[in-house]
Design a protein around this motif. Structure first.
Motif, PDB file in Angstrom:
ATOM      1  N   LEU A  82       0.837  -1.211   0.000  1.00  0.00           N
ATOM      2  CA  LEU A  82       0.000   0.000   0.000  1.00  0.00           C
ATOM      3  C   LEU A  82       0.867   1.253   0.000  1.00  0.00           C
ATOM      4  O   LEU A  82       0.525   2.257  -0.632  1.00  0.00           O
ATOM      5  CB  LEU A  82      -0.925  -0.012   1.224  1.00  0.00           C
ATOM      6  CG  LEU A  82      -1.994  -1.105   1.246  1.00  0.00           C
ATOM      7  CD1 LEU A  82      -2.707  -1.124   2.597  1.00  0.00           C
ATOM      8  CD2 LEU A  82      -2.999  -0.894   0.115  1.00  0.00           C
ATOM      9  N   GLU A  85       2.110   1.899  -3.568  1.00  0.00           N
ATOM     10  CA  GLU A  85       1.034   2.486  -4.379  1.00  0.00           C
ATOM     11  C   GLU A  85       0.847   3.957  -4.059  1.00  0.00           C
ATOM     12  O   GLU A  85       0.699   4.795  -4.964  1.00  0.00           O
ATOM     13  CB  GLU A  85      -0.279   1.729  -4.123  1.00  0.00           C
ATOM     14  CG  GLU A  85      -0.280   0.297  -4.637  1.00  0.00           C
ATOM     15  CD  GLU A  85      -1.576  -0.418  -4.298  1.00  0.00           C
ATOM     16  OE1 GLU A  85      -2.504   0.252  -3.771  1.00  0.00           O
ATOM     17  OE2 GLU A  85      -1.677  -1.634  -4.547  1.00  0.00           O
ATOM     18  N   ARG A  86       0.842   4.271  -2.779  1.00  0.00           N
ATOM     19  CA  ARG A  86       0.610   5.668  -2.354  1.00  0.00           C
ATOM     20  C   ARG A  86       1.763   6.579  -2.755  1.00  0.00           C
ATOM     21  O   ARG A  86       1.554   7.718  -3.176  1.00  0.00           O
ATOM     22  CB  ARG A  86       0.427   5.715  -0.839  1.00  0.00           C
ATOM     23  CG  ARG A  86      -0.157   7.004  -0.337  1.00  0.00           C
ATOM     24  CD  ARG A  86      -1.644   7.073  -0.626  1.00  0.00           C
ATOM     25  NE  ARG A  86      -2.204   8.304  -0.093  1.00  0.00           N
ATOM     26  CZ  ARG A  86      -2.307   9.437  -0.778  1.00  0.00           C
ATOM     27  NH1 ARG A  86      -1.912   9.478  -2.035  1.00  0.00           N
ATOM     28  NH2 ARG A  86      -2.818  10.512  -0.235  1.00  0.00           N
ATOM     29  N   GLU A  89       1.559   7.571  -6.288  1.00  0.00           N
ATOM     30  CA  GLU A  89       0.515   8.567  -6.509  1.00  0.00           C
ATOM     31  C   GLU A  89       0.993   9.968  -6.132  1.00  0.00           C
ATOM     32  O   GLU A  89       0.661  10.949  -6.802  1.00  0.00           O
ATOM     33  CB  GLU A  89      -0.724   8.225  -5.680  1.00  0.00           C
ATOM     34  CG  GLU A  89      -1.459   6.973  -6.140  1.00  0.00           C
ATOM     35  CD  GLU A  89      -2.604   6.615  -5.214  1.00  0.00           C
ATOM     36  OE1 GLU A  89      -2.823   7.355  -4.226  1.00  0.00           O
ATOM     37  OE2 GLU A  89      -3.289   5.605  -5.471  1.00  0.00           O
ATOM     38  N   GLU A  90       1.785  10.064  -5.066  1.00  0.00           N
ATOM     39  CA  GLU A  90       2.148  11.368  -4.516  1.00  0.00           C
ATOM     40  C   GLU A  90       3.466  11.921  -5.057  1.00  0.00           C
ATOM     41  O   GLU A  90       3.654  13.131  -5.104  1.00  0.00           O
ATOM     42  CB  GLU A  90       2.236  11.273  -2.980  1.00  0.00           C
ATOM     43  CG  GLU A  90       0.918  11.005  -2.295  1.00  0.00           C
ATOM     44  CD  GLU A  90      -0.053  12.161  -2.455  1.00  0.00           C
ATOM     45  OE1 GLU A  90       0.403  13.321  -2.493  1.00  0.00           O
ATOM     46  OE2 GLU A  90      -1.264  11.913  -2.558  1.00  0.00           O
ATOM     47  N   LEU A 157       3.929   9.061   4.543  1.00  0.00           N
ATOM     48  CA  LEU A 157       3.006   8.107   3.922  1.00  0.00           C
ATOM     49  C   LEU A 157       3.111   6.737   4.580  1.00  0.00           C
ATOM     50  O   LEU A 157       2.097   6.040   4.740  1.00  0.00           O
ATOM     51  CB  LEU A 157       3.304   7.992   2.422  1.00  0.00           C
ATOM     52  CG  LEU A 157       3.019   9.250   1.590  1.00  0.00           C
ATOM     53  CD1 LEU A 157       3.437   9.032   0.140  1.00  0.00           C
ATOM     54  CD2 LEU A 157       1.548   9.633   1.660  1.00  0.00           C
ATOM     55  N   GLN A 160       1.171   6.882   7.729  1.00  0.00           N
ATOM     56  CA  GLN A 160      -0.258   6.849   7.434  1.00  0.00           C
ATOM     57  C   GLN A 160      -0.736   5.429   7.172  1.00  0.00           C
ATOM     58  O   GLN A 160      -1.772   4.996   7.707  1.00  0.00           O
ATOM     59  CB  GLN A 160      -0.538   7.732   6.213  1.00  0.00           C
ATOM     60  CG  GLN A 160      -1.992   7.834   5.819  1.00  0.00           C
ATOM     61  CD  GLN A 160      -2.153   8.598   4.526  1.00  0.00           C
ATOM     62  OE1 GLN A 160      -1.967   8.071   3.433  1.00  0.00           O
ATOM     63  NE2 GLN A 160      -2.479   9.888   4.641  1.00  0.00           N
ATOM     64  N   LYS A 161       0.004   4.670   6.356  1.00  0.00           N
ATOM     65  CA  LYS A 161      -0.399   3.308   6.037  1.00  0.00           C
ATOM     66  C   LYS A 161      -0.280   2.385   7.243  1.00  0.00           C
ATOM     67  O   LYS A 161      -1.071   1.450   7.396  1.00  0.00           O
ATOM     68  CB  LYS A 161       0.432   2.770   4.861  1.00  0.00           C
ATOM     69  CG  LYS A 161       0.086   3.440   3.550  1.00  0.00           C
ATOM     70  CD  LYS A 161      -1.408   3.361   3.288  1.00  0.00           C
ATOM     71  CE  LYS A 161      -1.865   4.280   2.196  1.00  0.00           C
ATOM     72  NZ  LYS A 161      -3.341   4.311   2.093  1.00  0.00           N
ATOM     73  N   ASP A 164      -3.383   3.100   9.283  1.00  0.00           N
ATOM     74  CA  ASP A 164      -4.587   2.653   8.575  1.00  0.00           C
ATOM     75  C   ASP A 164      -4.773   1.147   8.696  1.00  0.00           C
ATOM     76  O   ASP A 164      -5.870   0.663   9.003  1.00  0.00           O
ATOM     77  CB  ASP A 164      -4.511   3.040   7.096  1.00  0.00           C
ATOM     78  CG  ASP A 164      -4.718   4.526   6.866  1.00  0.00           C
ATOM     79  OD1 ASP A 164      -5.134   5.221   7.813  1.00  0.00           O
ATOM     80  OD2 ASP A 164      -4.439   4.989   5.736  1.00  0.00           O
TER      81      ASP A 164
END
Length: 288
Positions: A82, A85-86, A89-90, A157, A160-161, A164
């Protein structure tokens, strides 16, 4: 009195559910009411209801969420996937990097985080965190186009993951959250500092390489000029170099030997003085 306490508990359950529904909106509330059970308990040392849990979550045998260390052990690969992937994106530069490059030394950091979660927040982060952060920053500085901002964003990030995924089974204790934040914050500090140090080293290396290249270029130019002069002065012909306006700025040694002139006398249009005056107009016309 017992009946009153039961009524109070029932009313509290209703209030918790109503607050949940009002916070998330009617549509979300309708969906939540179908899929979520509200197991409200009142610990003997607290007057506040416990955090509601999802009935589909994985719990220990006692019905309580598993320790964060166990959750992390089972989900570390998913967290990293994850994260990748993030990051893509960023961070623009991450999109052309492989998964292994983006993950780099983070598995080591997660292994240490698991150890810290088992030992508690009182234990200071080990050197593994610093080593993993330095290796991560070094790989970014030397092998990618990542800026220091990109490196710091990566760690945010990752944090964050982590939260989560680990909270999917239920809330974390204050101590567990504190350990995660300590490890990530330490990683950020060391990765940022090492990236700056490596960048400065790269700058110094580049400046040194440029200086060496410049000195080498200058030496090659001098060597080339010496070779040219040797060849030009070895031929029996008169040789010269000039611009389109008729200003000559170089003559070979054979020219000076033949004309008896000096380099000073040959500056600019000095070459015209050695030509036959009757031929000069025709030569000038041909020059034009």
């Amino acid at each position: 009195q017992v009946r009153s306490e039961r009524d109070l508990a029932e009313r509290s359950k209703i209030m918790v559910k109503e607050n949940f529904l009002s916070n998330w909106g009617k549509k979300a509330g309708d969906e939540a009411s179908k899929n979520t059970s509200f197991n409200v308990e009142f610990p003997s040392n607290s007057h506040s209801p416990a955090t509601p849990q999802n009935k589909n979550s994985n719990f220990g045998r006692s019905g309580t969420p598993r320790p964060a260390a166990d959750r992390l052990k089972d989900s570390s690969q998913r967290i990293l996937s994850l994260f990748v992937e993030r990051v893509r994106e960023e961070i623009k530069h991450a999109r052309k990097e492989t998964d292994s490059m983006l993950i780099n030394s983070l598995p080591v950091l997660l292994m240490h985080l698991e150890e810290r979660l088992r030992s508690g927040s009182q234990k200071k982060p080990k050197a593994q965190v610093e080593d993993a952060a330095r290796e991560h920053a070094e790989s970014r500085a030397f092998n990618t186009e990542f800026s220091i901002s990109d490196v710091l964003i990566e760690y945010h990030l990752l944090r964050q993951k982590l939260f989560d995924v680990l909270r999917e089974e239920g809330s974390l204790t204050f101590e567990e959250s504190d350990v995660i934040n300590q490890v990530i914050d330490r990683g950020i500090a060391h990765a940022g500092q090492h990236y700056m140090d490596v960048s400065q080293d790269k700058k110094r290396v580049r400046e040194k390489e440029f200086k060496i290249q410049a000195e080498g270029s200058e030496g090659r130019i001098k060597e080339s000029e010496a070779l040219f002069n040797t060849l030009a002065n070895s031929i029996p012909q008169l040789a010269w170099i000039g611009d389109s306006d008729g200003f000559n700025f170089w003559y070979n040694q054979r020219w000076y030997d033949y004309t008896g002139k000096t380099p000073k006398e040959m500056e600019d249009l000095g070459w015209q003085s050695v030509l036959d005056p009757q031929c000069l107009p025709r030569v000038l016309e041909g020059w034009k």
